[in-house]
Design an enzyme around this catalytic site. Sequence first.
Site, PDB file in Angstrom:
ATOM      1  N   GLY A   1      -2.938  10.366 -10.263  1.00 46.15           N
ATOM      2  CA  GLY A   1      -2.175   9.357 -11.010  1.00 46.15           C
ATOM      3  C   GLY A   1      -3.087   8.617 -11.952  1.00 46.15           C
ATOM      4  O   GLY A   1      -4.261   8.951 -12.082  1.00 46.15           O
TER       5      GLY A   1
ATOM      6  N   ASP B   1       4.735  -1.931 -11.253  1.00 40.90           N
ATOM      7  CA  ASP B   1       4.617  -0.547 -11.746  1.00 40.90           C
ATOM      8  C   ASP B   1       5.722   0.331 -11.169  1.00 40.90           C
ATOM      9  O   ASP B   1       5.448   1.378 -10.592  1.00 40.90           O
ATOM     10  CB  ASP B   1       3.215   0.007 -11.437  1.00 40.90           C
ATOM     11  CG  ASP B   1       2.859   1.194 -12.329  1.00 40.90           C
ATOM     12  OD1 ASP B   1       3.593   1.434 -13.305  1.00 40.90           O
ATOM     13  OD2 ASP B   1       1.858   1.869 -12.050  1.00 40.90           O
TER      14      ASP B   1
ATOM     15  N   PHE C   1      -4.407   5.842 -11.634  1.00 42.32           N
ATOM     16  CA  PHE C   1      -5.487   5.085 -11.000  1.00 42.32           C
ATOM     17  C   PHE C   1      -6.511   5.975 -10.316  1.00 42.32           C
ATOM     18  O   PHE C   1      -7.603   5.547 -10.016  1.00 42.32           O
ATOM     19  CB  PHE C   1      -4.920   4.120  -9.951  1.00 42.32           C
ATOM     20  CG  PHE C   1      -4.143   2.997 -10.550  1.00 42.32           C
ATOM     21  CD1 PHE C   1      -4.788   2.015 -11.273  1.00 42.32           C
ATOM     22  CD2 PHE C   1      -2.782   2.928 -10.414  1.00 42.32           C
ATOM     23  CE1 PHE C   1      -4.078   0.970 -11.837  1.00 42.32           C
ATOM     24  CE2 PHE C   1      -2.061   1.886 -10.970  1.00 42.32           C
ATOM     25  CZ  PHE C   1      -2.716   0.906 -11.693  1.00 42.32           C
ATOM     26  N   GLY C   2      -6.121   7.200 -10.009  1.00 38.74           N
ATOM     27  CA  GLY C   2      -7.081   8.065  -9.344  1.00 38.74           C
ATOM     28  C   GLY C   2      -6.372   9.161  -8.581  1.00 38.74           C
ATOM     29  O   GLY C   2      -5.172   9.366  -8.739  1.00 38.74           O
ATOM     30  N   ARG C   3      -7.160   9.864  -7.760  1.00 37.32           N
ATOM     31  CA  ARG C   3      -6.597  11.001  -7.036  1.00 37.32           C
ATOM     32  C   ARG C   3      -6.045  10.582  -5.681  1.00 37.32           C
ATOM     33  O   ARG C   3      -6.540   9.650  -5.074  1.00 37.32           O
ATOM     34  CB  ARG C   3      -7.677  12.051  -6.828  1.00 37.32           C
ATOM     35  CG  ARG C   3      -8.156  12.606  -8.119  1.00 37.32           C
ATOM     36  CD  ARG C   3      -9.290  13.571  -7.896  1.00 37.32           C
ATOM     37  NE  ARG C   3      -9.363  14.432  -9.059  1.00 37.32           N
ATOM     38  CZ  ARG C   3      -9.519  15.744  -9.004  1.00 37.32           C
ATOM     39  NH1 ARG C   3      -9.670  16.349  -7.845  1.00 37.32           N
ATOM     40  NH2 ARG C   3      -9.544  16.455 -10.101  1.00 37.32           N
ATOM     41  N   VAL C   4      -5.064  11.324  -5.219  1.00 37.96           N
ATOM     42  CA  VAL C   4      -4.458  11.030  -3.925  1.00 37.96           C
ATOM     43  C   VAL C   4      -4.596  12.265  -3.031  1.00 37.96           C
ATOM     44  O   VAL C   4      -4.268  13.375  -3.449  1.00 37.96           O
ATOM     45  CB  VAL C   4      -2.965  10.669  -4.082  1.00 37.96           C
ATOM     46  CG1 VAL C   4      -2.363  10.302  -2.741  1.00 37.96           C
ATOM     47  CG2 VAL C   4      -2.800   9.525  -5.062  1.00 37.96           C
TER      48      VAL C   4
ATOM     49  N   LEU D   1      -3.033  15.740  -3.299  1.00 34.58           N
ATOM     50  CA  LEU D   1      -1.579  15.617  -3.466  1.00 34.58           C
ATOM     51  C   LEU D   1      -1.205  15.437  -4.926  1.00 34.58           C
ATOM     52  O   LEU D   1      -0.150  15.858  -5.375  1.00 34.58           O
ATOM     53  CB  LEU D   1      -1.065  14.400  -2.688  1.00 34.58           C
ATOM     54  CG  LEU D   1      -0.902  14.572  -1.193  1.00 34.58           C
ATOM     55  CD1 LEU D   1      -0.673  13.231  -0.539  1.00 34.58           C
ATOM     56  CD2 LEU D   1       0.257  15.504  -0.899  1.00 34.58           C
TER      57      LEU D   1
HETATM   58  N1  ATP Z   1       1.992   7.967   0.373  1.00 37.43           N
HETATM   59  C1  ATP Z   1       2.081   9.171  -0.194  1.00 37.43           C
HETATM   60  N2  ATP Z   1       2.549  10.207   0.494  1.00 37.43           N
HETATM   61  C2  ATP Z   1       2.645  11.418  -0.088  1.00 37.43           C
HETATM   62  N3  ATP Z   1       2.321  11.703  -1.333  1.00 37.43           N
HETATM   63  C3  ATP Z   1       1.839  10.714  -2.091  1.00 37.43           C
HETATM   64  C4  ATP Z   1       1.703   9.393  -1.549  1.00 37.43           C
HETATM   65  N4  ATP Z   1       1.209   8.608  -2.541  1.00 37.43           N
HETATM   66  C5  ATP Z   1       1.065   9.402  -3.613  1.00 37.43           C
HETATM   67  N5  ATP Z   1       1.440  10.675  -3.360  1.00 37.43           N
HETATM   68  C6  ATP Z   1       1.401  11.804  -4.290  1.00 37.43           C
HETATM   69  O1  ATP Z   1       0.298  11.696  -5.150  1.00 37.43           O
HETATM   70  C7  ATP Z   1       0.695  11.736  -6.508  1.00 37.43           C
HETATM   71  C8  ATP Z   1      -0.139  10.772  -7.317  1.00 37.43           C
HETATM   72  O2  ATP Z   1       0.197   9.479  -6.926  1.00 37.43           O
HETATM   73  P1  ATP Z   1      -0.153   8.220  -7.786  1.00 37.43           P
HETATM   74  O3  ATP Z   1       0.656   7.107  -7.253  1.00 37.43           O
HETATM   75  O4  ATP Z   1      -1.616   8.052  -7.866  1.00 37.43           O
HETATM   76  O5  ATP Z   1       0.272   8.648  -9.210  1.00 37.43           O
HETATM   77  P2  ATP Z   1       1.406   8.190 -10.136  1.00 37.43           P
HETATM   78  O6  ATP Z   1       2.401   7.410  -9.408  1.00 37.43           O
HETATM   79  O7  ATP Z   1       1.836   9.405 -10.857  1.00 37.43           O
HETATM   80  O8  ATP Z   1       0.663   7.298 -11.186  1.00 37.43           O
HETATM   81  P3  ATP Z   1       0.196   5.798 -11.109  1.00 37.43           P
HETATM   82  O9  ATP Z   1      -1.167   5.816 -10.545  1.00 37.43           O
HETATM   83  O10 ATP Z   1       0.213   5.437 -12.525  1.00 37.43           O
HETATM   84  O11 ATP Z   1       1.144   5.020 -10.284  1.00 37.43           O
HETATM   85  C9  ATP Z   1       2.159  11.372  -6.508  1.00 37.43           C
HETATM   86  O12 ATP Z   1       2.828  12.047  -7.533  1.00 37.43           O
HETATM   87  C10 ATP Z   1       2.635  11.836  -5.150  1.00 37.43           C
HETATM   88  O13 ATP Z   1       3.111  13.158  -5.221  1.00 37.43           O
END
Ligand code: ATP
Length: 683
Positions: free
Chosen positions: A358, A483, A360-363, A355
């Site tokens: 970020g 955050d 902290f890592g990959r989602v 997805l």
């Molecule tokens: N619960 C979720 N449902 C759907 N998509 C998600 C969900 N959580 C994260 N994502 C997707 O994954 C991406 C990366 O999320 P993540 O929270 O790791 O990164 P970030 O918010 O850009 O950075 P950080 O880790 O600094 O908060 C997001 O931009 C979002 O599109």
Amino acid sequence: MSSLLKLVVFLGLTFATSFARSNDPMFAYNGFSNTNLELDGTASITENGLLELTNGKVMSKGHAFFPDPLRFRRSPNSTVQSFSASFVFGIISVYNNLSSHGLAMFVAPGKDFSAATPVGYLGLFNAQNDGNGTNRVFALELDTYQNSEFQDIDNNHVGINVNGLHSVESHAAGFYRDRNGTSESFEDLTLCSQQAMQVWVDYDSESARISSTVAPLNTARPKRPTVSASYNLSAVLADVAYVGFSSSTGKINSRHYVLGWSFAMNGPAPAIDTSSLPKLPLARSKPHRPVLEVVLPVATAALLVAAGAVVFLSVRRHIRYAELREDWEVEFGPHRFSYKDLFRATEGFGDKNLLGTGGFGRVYRGVLPRSKLKVAVKKVSHDSKQGMKEFIAEVVSIGRLQHRNLVKLLGYCRRKGELLLVYDYVPNGSLDRYLYGRNGNQQAMAAAPATLDWSRRFRIIKGIACGLLYLHEEWEKVVIHRDIKASNVLLDDDMNARLGDFGLARLYDHGVDPQTTHVVGTIGYLAPELACTGKATPLTDVFAFGVFVLEVACGRRPIKHSEAQQNRLVLFDWVFQHLQNGSLTDAIDGRLKGDYDVDEACLALKLGLLCSHPFASARPSMRQVMQYLHGDVSPPELAPTHQSFEALALMQEDGFDPYIMSYPSSTATASIGTVSATMSQGR
Ligand SMILES: Nc1ncnc2c1ncn2[C@@H]1O[C@H](COP(=O)(O)OP(=O)(O)OP(=O)(O)O)[C@@H](O)[C@H]1O
Ligand SMILES: *[C@@H]1O[C@H](CO)[C@@H](O)[C@H](O)[C@H]1NC(C)=O
Ligand SMILES: *[C@@H]1O[C@H](CO)[C@@H](O)[C@H](O)[C@H]1NC(C)=O
Ligand SMILES: *[C@@H]1O[C@H](CO)[C@@H](O)[C@H](O)[C@H]1NC(C)=O
Ligand SMILES: *[C@@H]1O[C@H](CO)[C@@H](O)[C@H](O)[C@H]1NC(C)=O
Ligand SMILES: *[C@@H]1O[C@H](CO)[C@@H](O)[C@H](O)[C@H]1NC(C)=O
Ligand SMILES: *[C@@H]1O[C@H](CO)[C@@H](O)[C@H](O)[C@H]1NC(C)=O
Ligand SMILES: *[C@@H]1O[C@H](CO)[C@@H](O)[C@H](O)[C@H]1NC(C)=O
């Protein structure tokens, strides 16, 4: 390794006559253990013999001097003699590519720098005497911060400075690599790369030319200098002057080191024996990206090896699903997912299900095998056991939070060096994608969606305020998000906003060093007092919320690096200027094409300014924010002459920027770092 004093020669400097070449001062230090340097401020000699000019304390300065004065003219009023110096330095910052402010080697008439300012003034000058000819100072600066007031060319340059911080000549850090006897091909260096580098500085009295060269350690001195300038120092330096180093930090806790140093009058500086220099310490807390950059290729290689061992299928299977379980986890059992389930759910954590990535890592997106529940699985690389138990307990407790504006945290799984967090899947992705369009990370997403209309934006602002109020005041204990930002706001299928990612910042908050508090968050959203106190409070969340509101209303990132002027644009300053100019509506996102509710939009902007006020005491609580948003209470009038904003304007004029720092690139939206906040003594 021997870190003994290696002071090679120091020949007396008294009564140098025009014949007595051998009387010209000359010295060389390969490491500084047991040496006679004079130090002040944060400067000290470390156990292994490094000269540590600044020690990571923010807003500090430190100096080191060769103790004796050197005679720069053979007789009063004659020309300044040639001199040559060389030194090896290293800069260690908690951020990658972001450091403040730099160091300088200087020649000055005295040793008293108590009136000098740290931050951009490098501990050499202050706002009153900067540029004044009575300073009689020559300095070679290695500057890691772009101060527009000094016309700095970038945040990584070498500058020749006379009496002030506006360089006579400067050049991006780097060197001309010698090829077949001719100099060609400029190669960039990053001053704050945590690598030791060597610098040569020469003044030729004959041609009145100053030149300086920087090169990686153990590289032969390049023939062509990095920067040079015609400048007759006879008009600048005093007859008798001191040589030394000065360094300062700003809001970023950086450490500046000198490993070795040599100097000679009327001749080349003695060579520094680079093999016997003390070693630079490793960065205390590493930014996460480089970790990823190192871990990912290694992990990839490991996977390749595993693929080669297909024969040992059963072994591989065993390894693949291996988890880390400890006794204390029993009580959290119901919130624990098996790695096998998560692996299956995400189809093996394949790119197809990625997805986004970020800080902290990959989602990954996934569907749990039994319940068919759609989830988002966040893989965080984390190998510290410290604080893990507390963190998991917190994850589980956070899992009980239920609110329509919060992303539900379902549970976790632990493997060696890795933590997996399982969240409810929120189908419409993160808000930043709607505000700024597609960004490279969203591989799984289609083209950028249409911009959000105003009523949706306002609903999102209200929703997040509501979620945050719940965290701060309405749950059984106070939860601080730490955050808040557009990329952590997700939209569900009826475009209802949900705040995600809470608690994670906490994981990195269990500091490596228990003595210092660490602040975690995202640059641009960090309240200024966080850098001083290191303590996240509901009001630091309110600050980030304010920045978020401005972001949503203006459709701009909190800190923008504009290519045209190489200047950073702090959103708060920009909106505040519009408020002062009486042109507040010009700050509203142009993509709305004027189609918005003027009252609501102005309310949002004023509220954003109020919440991201640099003084915590001026910020409202989330309960008050909700009242303002619902129109129950009108917010306090934000006149530009408001007392606290006036104080702010004064501080900025004085070179003190309460907003942490320039942002080197607009792409790194998810940069997470820690600011070790020992203390800030202001000015
Ligand atoms: N619960 C979720 N449902 C759907 N998509 C998600 C969900 N959580 C994260 N994502 C997707 O994954 C991406 C990366 O999320 P993540 O929270 O790791 O990164 P970030 O918010 O850009 O950075 P950080 O880790 O600094 O908060 C997001 O931009 C979002 O599109
Ligand atoms: C040096 O110059 C100053 C002013 O330029 C003058 O007052 C002084 O007498 C000169 N000293 C000598 C030794 O020539
Ligand atoms: C750091 O800066 C250098 C040049 O200044 C650049 O080449 C490099 O890509 C930057 N690294 C990051 C992670 O931004
Ligand atoms: C330069 O400094 C001197 C001595 O401190 C002072 O008298 C003079 O006014 C200063 N000049 C300027 C232009 O500020
Ligand atoms: C420079 O050296 C390389 C090999 O060291 C050689 O191939 C090349 O022809 C040389 N170029 C010149 C201009 O001498
Ligand atoms: C530098 O200035 C001094 C006097 O100020 C002069 O004597 C000398 O010739 C100058 N040097 C050069 C190279 O111009
Ligand atoms: C996402 O938002 C749009 C409106 O912009 C809506 O039509 C759609 O149903 C939502 N859900 C998904 C999964 O796209
Ligand atoms: C505010 O007005 C000043 C002076 O007229 C102008 O320089 C500045 O750019 C304006 N600010 C904004 C954000 O428009």
